[in-house]
Design an enzyme around this catalytic site. Structure first.
Site, PDB file in Angstrom:
ATOM      1  N   GLU A  91       0.836  -1.198   0.000  1.00  0.00           N
ATOM      2  CA  GLU A  91       0.000   0.000   0.000  1.00  0.00           C
ATOM      3  C   GLU A  91       0.876   1.257   0.000  1.00  0.00           C
ATOM      4  O   GLU A  91       1.950   1.284   0.598  1.00  0.00           O
ATOM      5  CB  GLU A  91      -0.935  -0.004   1.217  1.00  0.00           C
ATOM      6  CG  GLU A  91      -1.995  -1.098   1.109  1.00  0.00           C
ATOM      7  CD  GLU A  91      -3.085  -1.018   2.170  1.00  0.00           C
ATOM      8  OE1 GLU A  91      -4.251  -1.187   1.812  1.00  0.00           O
ATOM      9  OE2 GLU A  91      -2.772  -0.785   3.352  1.00  0.00           O
ATOM     10  N   CYS A 104       3.529   8.594   1.064  1.00  0.00           N
ATOM     11  CA  CYS A 104       3.981   7.726   2.137  1.00  0.00           C
ATOM     12  C   CYS A 104       4.257   6.365   1.509  1.00  0.00           C
ATOM     13  O   CYS A 104       3.320   5.688   1.070  1.00  0.00           O
ATOM     14  CB  CYS A 104       2.851   7.671   3.168  1.00  0.00           C
ATOM     15  SG  CYS A 104       3.184   6.588   4.538  1.00  0.00           S
ATOM     16  N   CYS A 111       6.171  -6.651   7.636  1.00  0.00           N
ATOM     17  CA  CYS A 111       7.098  -5.999   8.568  1.00  0.00           C
ATOM     18  C   CYS A 111       7.449  -6.984   9.669  1.00  0.00           C
ATOM     19  O   CYS A 111       6.633  -7.810  10.055  1.00  0.00           O
ATOM     20  CB  CYS A 111       6.423  -4.762   9.184  1.00  0.00           C
ATOM     21  SG  CYS A 111       7.522  -3.788  10.240  1.00  0.00           S
ATOM     22  N   CYS A 115       5.188  -4.213  16.257  1.00  0.00           N
ATOM     23  CA  CYS A 115       4.615  -3.203  17.152  1.00  0.00           C
ATOM     24  C   CYS A 115       3.130  -3.530  17.384  1.00  0.00           C
ATOM     25  O   CYS A 115       2.395  -3.788  16.437  1.00  0.00           O
ATOM     26  CB  CYS A 115       4.767  -1.805  16.554  1.00  0.00           C
ATOM     27  SG  CYS A 115       6.483  -1.362  16.281  1.00  0.00           S
ATOM     28  N   CYS A 118       0.077  -1.590  15.560  1.00  0.00           N
ATOM     29  CA  CYS A 118       0.198  -1.290  14.130  1.00  0.00           C
ATOM     30  C   CYS A 118      -0.438  -2.382  13.287  1.00  0.00           C
ATOM     31  O   CYS A 118      -0.253  -3.574  13.549  1.00  0.00           O
ATOM     32  CB  CYS A 118       1.675  -1.150  13.773  1.00  0.00           C
ATOM     33  SG  CYS A 118       1.962  -0.794  12.032  1.00  0.00           S
ATOM     34  N   CYS A 332      -1.830   6.719   9.824  1.00  0.00           N
ATOM     35  CA  CYS A 332      -0.647   6.090  10.418  1.00  0.00           C
ATOM     36  C   CYS A 332      -0.974   4.735  11.016  1.00  0.00           C
ATOM     37  O   CYS A 332      -1.906   4.601  11.798  1.00  0.00           O
ATOM     38  CB  CYS A 332      -0.092   6.922  11.564  1.00  0.00           C
ATOM     39  SG  CYS A 332       0.397   8.526  11.088  1.00  0.00           S
TER      40      CYS A 332
HETATM   41  N1  SAH Z   1       8.543   1.044  10.697  1.00  0.00           N
HETATM   42  C1  SAH Z   1       8.691   2.453  10.707  1.00  0.00           C
HETATM   43  C2  SAH Z   1       7.826   3.189   9.709  1.00  0.00           C
HETATM   44  C3  SAH Z   1       6.369   2.752   9.538  1.00  0.00           C
HETATM   45  S1  SAH Z   1       5.112   3.302  10.587  1.00  0.00           S
HETATM   46  C4  SAH Z   1       8.482   2.998  12.105  1.00  0.00           C
HETATM   47  O1  SAH Z   1       8.136   2.229  12.976  1.00  0.00           O
HETATM   48  O2  SAH Z   1       8.735   4.160  12.334  1.00  0.00           O
HETATM   49  C5  SAH Z   1       4.881   5.001  10.514  1.00  0.00           C
HETATM   50  C6  SAH Z   1       4.479   5.572  11.857  1.00  0.00           C
HETATM   51  O3  SAH Z   1       3.130   5.205  12.253  1.00  0.00           O
HETATM   52  C7  SAH Z   1       5.354   5.110  13.008  1.00  0.00           C
HETATM   53  O4  SAH Z   1       5.670   6.195  13.809  1.00  0.00           O
HETATM   54  C8  SAH Z   1       4.463   4.137  13.732  1.00  0.00           C
HETATM   55  O5  SAH Z   1       4.877   3.915  15.044  1.00  0.00           O
HETATM   56  C9  SAH Z   1       3.133   4.830  13.609  1.00  0.00           C
HETATM   57  N2  SAH Z   1       1.989   3.955  13.900  1.00  0.00           N
HETATM   58  C10 SAH Z   1       1.886   2.630  13.770  1.00  0.00           C
HETATM   59  N3  SAH Z   1       0.671   2.206  14.154  1.00  0.00           N
HETATM   60  C11 SAH Z   1      -0.022   3.298  14.532  1.00  0.00           C
HETATM   61  C12 SAH Z   1      -1.350   3.522  15.006  1.00  0.00           C
HETATM   62  N4  SAH Z   1      -2.197   2.511  15.173  1.00  0.00           N
HETATM   63  N5  SAH Z   1      -1.720   4.796  15.286  1.00  0.00           N
HETATM   64  C13 SAH Z   1      -0.863   5.816  15.097  1.00  0.00           C
HETATM   65  N6  SAH Z   1       0.376   5.679  14.653  1.00  0.00           N
HETATM   66  C14 SAH Z   1       0.813   4.434  14.375  1.00  0.00           C
END
Ligand code: SAH
Length: 343
Positions: A91, A104, A111, A115, A118, A332
């Site tokens: 995506e 983006c 991945c 986390c 996410c 995000c």
């Molecule tokens: N792997 C990288 C980039 C991808 S995520 C990273 O972790 O930075 C892009 C951003 O979205 C990151 O800051 C991540 O922590 C955030 N993110 C992930 N899940 C989210 C959610 N449910 N709500 C808000 N931000 C989120």
């Protein structure tokens, strides 16, 4: 499988041409067709001889992504599901800001970071994207919207620092005057905190913006949210960040997604101030986007504002990120690798 011509740097393409008994200056013409004219076939490269076009066709693919699906938000954000040559899908999102269009991009199919909040978590990690596949996301979207993209953020699916070499190569192509010619200051990389690569980026002398997904300034809490913290705890992360700012003089952006009764209390704000005091940085507060597992709830608006005001009062510059595209699951952390299995 023919190699993707967009996976070559400018210098590499010159060498390829020499190997094909062609003049290296053709690289300039080819780059212009690929990155300025954004053509979809070698056939359209009309200032090259038919014979050379045929040779290119025989030796390389042009690496176009197929648009499987496109969704548009009421705020103008567009989300694309793009199919790669091997049928995997990723995506990509494009957002409209006053100052221009920001894309983006994804850096991996899936991945590995896990986390907990996410949406890219819980689907299988398949593979890294190569530089050509990364840059093609920008080209595909530009062809579709017929406008130039001015900013690139590596905040789609994947952990860019888990695919460091390809991401850096893509950045060079994005930045190259004969490539997409987007200034390094208009490119951001976001990492969950793979510490050794922060040192590498600091030493690489690239003027892009570094974002760190922090989300908590407490090791115990952060490890629960982000398993990467067990390998690289906060102390080591901050040491690397300090090295980065010393070396580059660039301001780091810390991402902090606020989840109700998890990391959004005054205590959390106090710890954050202690951690970031005196650093050249900026805190980006994101109202957490709720994903399917339902474990994390958005902080209330009131709490988010309180959190921001507390940081600002204590001298830490903090802003609340505007939410774009949440109605189409393009905000995000909402991106996931969609394919037939998901449906
Ligand atoms: N792997 C990288 C980039 C991808 S995520 C990273 O972790 O930075 C892009 C951003 O979205 C990151 O800051 C991540 O922590 C955030 N993110 C992930 N899940 C989210 C959610 N449910 N709500 C808000 N931000 C989120």
């Amino acid at each position: 499988m023919k190699p993707n011509i967009k996976n070559f740097s400018y210098e590499e393409l010159k060498q390829e041409l020499i190997n094909l008994n062609e003049k290296p200056f053709r690289a300039e013409q080819i780059f212009k067709w690929l990155y300025m004219e954004n053509v979809k076939s070698f056939d359209e490269m009309t200032n090259l001889s038919l014979q050379l076009r045929k040779k290119l066709e025989e030796n390389y693919s042009i690496g176009i992504h197929n648009i499987l699906k496109k969704q548009e938000s009421i705020d103008g954000t567009k989300k694309y599901l793009l199919e790669l040559w091997d049928k995997n899908a990723i995506e990509t999102v494009v957002m409209e800001y006053k100052y221009g269009k920001t894309i983006c991009v994804s850096s991996q199919v899936g991945c590995r970071m896990g986390c907990k909040f996410c949406a890219s978590t819980g689907i299988n990690f398949v593979r890294n994207l190569d530089a050509g596949e990364i840059i093609e996301q920008i080209l595909t979207v530009q062809r579709d919207i017929k406008k130039r993209i001015s900013n690139v953020v590596f905040m789609g699916i994947g952990e860019p620092f888990d695919n460091y070499e390809n991401v850096i190569k893509a950045i060079h192509l994005i930045n190259h005057p004969k490539g997409l010619n987007i200034g390094a200051r208009h490119i951001s990389i976001s990492t969950s905190g793979i510490v050794p690569k922060i040192y590498n980026l600091a030493d690489a002398n690239i003027q892009c913006t570094l974002s760190i997904s922090l989300h908590s300034s407490n090791n115990e809490k952060r490890s629960k949210l982000m398993p990467v913290n067990k390998a690289y705890p906060i102390e080591e992360l901050m040491k690397a960040c300090k090295y980065y700012t010393q070396k580059t003089n660039r301001r780091i952006s810390f991402e902090y997604a606020l989840a109700k009764n998890n990391n959004d209390n005054l205590e959390d704000a106090k710890e954050l101030v202690k951690l970031l005091k005196g650093m050249l940085c900026h805190v980006n507060l994101i109202p957490i986007n709720e994903i399917e597992n339902g474990k994390f709830k958005k902080s209330t608006n009131e709490n988010i504002i309180k959190f921001r005001d507390y940081l600002n009062e204590k001298g830490i510059v903090a802003t609340i990120r505007r939410e774009l595209g949440s109605d189409i699951d393009a905000a995000c952390g909402q991106l996931r690798r969609k394919n037939l299995e998901d449906k």
